[in-house]
Design a protein around this motif. Structure first.
Motif, PDB file in Angstrom:
ATOM      1  N   LEU A   1      18.950 -17.565 -46.044  1.00  7.98           N
ATOM      2  CA  LEU A   1      18.986 -16.632 -44.923  1.00  7.98           C
ATOM      3  C   LEU A   1      19.616 -15.280 -45.270  1.00  7.98           C
ATOM      4  O   LEU A   1      19.664 -14.387 -44.429  1.00  7.98           O
TER       5      LEU A   1
ATOM      6  N   SER B   1      17.590 -22.891 -40.589  1.00  4.28           N
ATOM      7  CA  SER B   1      17.062 -22.100 -41.711  1.00  4.28           C
ATOM      8  C   SER B   1      15.579 -21.792 -41.548  1.00  4.28           C
ATOM      9  O   SER B   1      15.057 -20.882 -42.201  1.00  4.28           O
TER      10      SER B   1
ATOM     11  N   ALA C   1      19.794 -16.422 -39.483  1.00  3.47           N
ATOM     12  CA  ALA C   1      21.059 -15.862 -39.976  1.00  3.47           C
ATOM     13  C   ALA C   1      22.046 -15.641 -38.837  1.00  3.47           C
ATOM     14  O   ALA C   1      23.260 -15.805 -39.005  1.00  3.47           O
TER      15      ALA C   1
END
Length: 448
Positions: free
Chosen positions: A293, A349, A355
């Motif tokens: 990420l 993910s 993120a």
């Protein structure tokens, strides 16, 4: 069938009820206030709070994995971290359990081991600040310092257990767990946000000051232990076994025999080994987030904050539930939460905004540290008081078994990527959670 006996399990000066159906020897010391209990409760809280603040500066899930990944990107190197923790946390406890059990006062080993935790971090900070070493050399210095600190942490863990078992009565240990960790986590977050933005910068992290601050707070935590008020024990493990001259080999041998003859210890051992396959993944989550990420420093401030808030809330809730409902149910809760962490990491993910949501994984990881204390408290409940050190030594040796495989986990990640290893370890941890339904709850067992 349950009965009280002085003969069925080694002659002791107090009666020890034996739960025959499960093989559990319950700790039946009267649940009344111990001498200086309020004072010692406060000292325990101060000691643990200061240690918790120090811990955030050597965070095992973010700070240390980032330090490792900066100097070495190999998964097997990160895999050494859980191995060091497992061996350091477990082997010393098993080896020093016998001499500690013979001591009429436990405060001395607690204090010495507490200072032993702090000193390696001071030395490492000096090396990082005043030398220009890099790469494998820095990793080597770190591994030595980290190992020495964890060996002392293992000794201190046993001392915490036996001293807590001696000074704090059974229905106050969950409250102690809630107070010291909730207060400690909140103050740790405040300290982290006060100084870490200046030290945790992308490409220019000041690890010398970070690790030095950890050593400073560990040292202050050790100083607090001088204020414990402890009266001498009127018995020891020796007095519990008058059949022959006690020896270290006999002490260790009889401890290992618990695994053979105590059904609940057998089951607890299997549960711990399976669950810890999820725990060995902890240092890999940070690198997983960075590689999948692109996590940066600003993400890690949120991650560490969330993890410590979850840790504080988790300890508070679990501590209070443990006092009211027993440690079996909270152990089950902690294992279920920890088992879902790898699956949550994989799902996040795959999300477009993963993120920004990756902090959610660390809310689950925030419950991992509670597992050690819950296992310790459960073990104290099923052990006669004069055998606290022996039971704790055996259980901590068991906890190291699955952690020995942590370098192999790192190699598997290097060979097969993160996802298949995360899924496999998560399934093993879920199996451990299901097995907790077969455990006996010693606190609510009936004595005839």
């Amino acid at each position: 069938m349950i009965k009280e006996t002085e003969d069925d399990h080694d002659t002791v000066p107090i009666k020890i009820p034996i739960l025959k159906s499960g093989g559990i020897f319950m700790n039946n010391i009267e649940n009344t206030s111990q001498p200086h209990e309020k004072h010692n409760f406060t000292v325990f809280v101060v000691n643990q709070v200061l240690g918790r603040i120090g811990w955030i500066f050597k965070n095992e899930t973010v700070i240390i994995p980032r330090f490792f990944d900066f100097h070495s990107s190999l998964g097997v190197m990160r895999g050494l971290l859980p191995l060091i923790i497992g061996v350091g946390q477990s082997l010393p406890q098993f080896l020093i359990a016998y001499p500690v059990s013979k001591m009429t006062r436990k405060k001395g080993v607690f204090t010495l081991s507490a200072f032993g935790i702090a000193i390696p971090w001071f030395i490492l900070a000096v090396i990082l600040e005043w030398t220009n070493y890099a790469g494998p050399v820095v990793i080597g210095f770190f591994l030595v310092s980290h190992s020495l600190s964890w060996l002392m942490q293992g000794c201190n863990g046993l001392a915490v257990g036996v001293l807590q078992g001696k000074l704090i009565r059974i229905d106050q240990r969950g409250r102690l767990l809630a107070y010291d960790n909730s207060i400690g986590c909140l103050l740790a977050i405040a300290a982290f946000w006060l100084v870490m933005p200046h030290w945790l910068r992308e490409g220019n992290t000041n690890y010398a000051w970070i690790f030095g601050t950890a050593g400073c707070f560990f040292g202050l935590s050790a100083c607090a232990s001088f204020y414990f008020r402890e009266t001498p024990d009127w018995y020891s493990w020796d007095s519990a076994d008058s059949s022959a001259s006690p020896t270290l080999s006999k002490f260790l041998g009889s401890g290992l025999m618990l695994i053979r003859y105590d059904r609940n210890i057998q089951l607890l051992a299997i549960i711990i080994v399976l669950f810890y396959f999820a725990r060995v993944l902890v240092p890999h989550y940070t690198v997983f987030g960075m590689r999948r990420l692109g996590l940066a420093s600003e993400n890690f401030f949120t991650i560490i904050t969330v993890q410590n808030i979850a840790n504080a809330l988790g300890y508070w809730a679990i501590g209070n539930i443990a006092d009211r409902r027993g440690n079996r149910i909270v152990l089950r809760m902690v294992i279920f939460i920890g088992a879902f962490a790898p699956f949550v990491a994989i799902v996040i993910s795959r999300l477009p905004n993963g993120a920004d949501l990756y902090w959610f994984v660390y809310a689950f990881l925030g419950f991992f540290p509670t597992s050690y204390r819950v296992v310790m408290n459960y073990t104290l409940e099923i052990a006669p008081r004069e055998r606290h050190a022996q039971y704790l030594g055996v259980m901590n040796l068991i906890q190291a078994c699955s952690l020995i495989a942590s370098p192999l986990i790192g190699l598997l990640i290097d060979g097969f990527s993160f996802e298949p290893v995360f899924i496999s370890c998560g399934i093993l941890a879920l199996s451990a959670a299901l097995l907790t339904f077969r455990m006996t709850d010693p606190r609510h067992s009936r004595f005839l």
